[in-house]
Design a protein around this motif. Structure first.
Motif, short mmCIF file in Angstrom:
data_model
loop_
_atom_site.label_atom_id
_atom_site.label_comp_id
_atom_site.label_asym_id
_atom_site.label_seq_id
_atom_site.Cartn_x
_atom_site.Cartn_y
_atom_site.Cartn_z
N TYR A 191 145.03 115.01 -35.55
CA TYR A 191 144.49 116.17 -34.82
C TYR A 191 143.28 116.72 -35.59
O TYR A 191 142.26 117.05 -34.98
CB TYR A 191 145.55 117.27 -34.64
CG TYR A 191 145.05 118.38 -33.75
CD1 TYR A 191 145.27 118.35 -32.39
CD2 TYR A 191 144.31 119.45 -34.27
CE1 TYR A 191 144.79 119.35 -31.55
CE2 TYR A 191 143.83 120.45 -33.45
CZ TYR A 191 144.06 120.40 -32.10
OH TYR A 191 143.58 121.39 -31.28
N LEU A 222 149.71 114.86 -38.06
CA LEU A 222 148.82 116.00 -37.84
C LEU A 222 147.41 115.77 -38.36
O LEU A 222 146.47 116.44 -37.92
CB LEU A 222 149.44 117.25 -38.46
CG LEU A 222 150.75 117.71 -37.81
CD1 LEU A 222 151.42 118.79 -38.63
CD2 LEU A 222 150.52 118.19 -36.39
N GLU A 237 148.73 123.01 -40.63
CA GLU A 237 149.54 121.81 -40.85
C GLU A 237 150.71 122.10 -41.78
O GLU A 237 151.85 121.69 -41.52
CB GLU A 237 148.65 120.71 -41.43
CG GLU A 237 149.30 119.36 -41.53
CD GLU A 237 148.32 118.28 -41.97
OE1 GLU A 237 148.81 117.19 -42.30
OE2 GLU A 237 147.10 118.51 -42.00
N TRP A 288 142.93 124.19 -40.72
CA TRP A 288 143.87 123.17 -40.28
C TRP A 288 144.89 122.82 -41.37
O TRP A 288 146.07 122.60 -41.06
CB TRP A 288 143.17 121.91 -39.78
CG TRP A 288 144.21 120.99 -39.24
CD1 TRP A 288 144.66 119.82 -39.77
CD2 TRP A 288 145.02 121.22 -38.08
NE1 TRP A 288 145.67 119.32 -39.03
CE2 TRP A 288 145.92 120.16 -37.97
CE3 TRP A 288 145.07 122.24 -37.13
CZ2 TRP A 288 146.85 120.06 -36.94
CZ3 TRP A 288 146.00 122.15 -36.11
CH2 TRP A 288 146.88 121.07 -36.02
N VAL A 300 149.40 121.13 -29.31
CA VAL A 300 148.53 121.75 -30.31
C VAL A 300 147.27 122.29 -29.64
O VAL A 300 146.86 123.42 -29.90
CB VAL A 300 148.16 120.76 -31.44
CG1 VAL A 300 147.30 121.45 -32.48
CG2 VAL A 300 149.42 120.17 -32.08
N LEU A 322 154.86 126.55 -32.09
CA LEU A 322 154.26 125.24 -31.86
C LEU A 322 155.15 124.12 -32.40
O LEU A 322 155.34 123.10 -31.73
CB LEU A 322 152.87 125.17 -32.50
CG LEU A 322 152.12 123.85 -32.37
CD1 LEU A 322 151.96 123.44 -30.91
CD2 LEU A 322 150.77 123.96 -33.05
N CYS A 351 152.60 129.07 -35.33
CA CYS A 351 152.92 127.73 -35.85
C CYS A 351 154.41 127.42 -35.71
O CYS A 351 154.78 126.27 -35.44
CB CYS A 351 152.47 127.60 -37.30
SG CYS A 351 150.68 127.58 -37.47
#
Length: 160
Positions: free
Chosen positions: A119, A116, A151, A147, A79, A103, A100
């Motif tokens: 993070y 998550l 997420e 975020w 990330v 990722l 994303c």
């Protein structure tokens, strides 16, 4: 600028290495290969004075806070290495989704639970630490919004 937020070549160390690096930074102000560069800051411990190297970049601050908060996880390196690109493409929904998606594929190789929210907690703590005078509730809302969207996009592909 976005370049100062994340250096894609940086990678997150294991939890034990991060804790050691955080502890090693106390009492020594010279930057080393396993220690982030930054300014020396004096902190007072009961009965003694020690110097702490304060990270000055987002990746270094993130690693430091992850260690201190006990959230250093191997998947966070993925990330962190994508974060600059994610932030840079927040206004382009197609490209953000693409980043994303990539990722989530890179994170699929990690066994165990990927939380998550951890993070997010480290990210917000790091940003607050880097810009304490400018940080306000608007910043908190904006970065939380970013975020939460990231997420959601990552979770949509996880486990497929």
């Amino acid at each position: 600028s976005a370049e100062t937020i994340v250096d894609a070549e940086d990678s997150l160390k294991s939890d034990g290495e991060l804790r050691s690096a955080a502890k090693a930074s106390i009492g020594d102000t010279s930057p080393g290969p396993n220690r982030p560069s930054g300014e020396a800051m004096s902190t007072r411990q009961p009965g003694e004075m020690k110097n702490v190297v304060v990270p000055t970049t987002f990746p270094d601050m993130f690693r430091f806070n992850a260690a201190v908060m006990g959230f250093a996880r191997p998947w966070m390196a993925e990330v962190l290495s994508s974060f600059d690109t994610i932030v840079s493409n927040v206004s382009n929904s197609y490209r953000l989704r693409e980043e994303c998606d990539v990722l989530s594929l890179r994170m699929a190789k990690y066994k165990g639970k990927v939380n998550l929210c951890e993070y997010k907690a480290v990210m917000l703590a790091s940003l607050r630490s880097l810009v304490p005078k400018q940080w306000d509730s608007d910043h908190e809302v904006a970065w939380s919004w970013l975020w939460e969207n990231v997420e959601r996009l990552i979770k949509a592909n996880m486990g497929k």
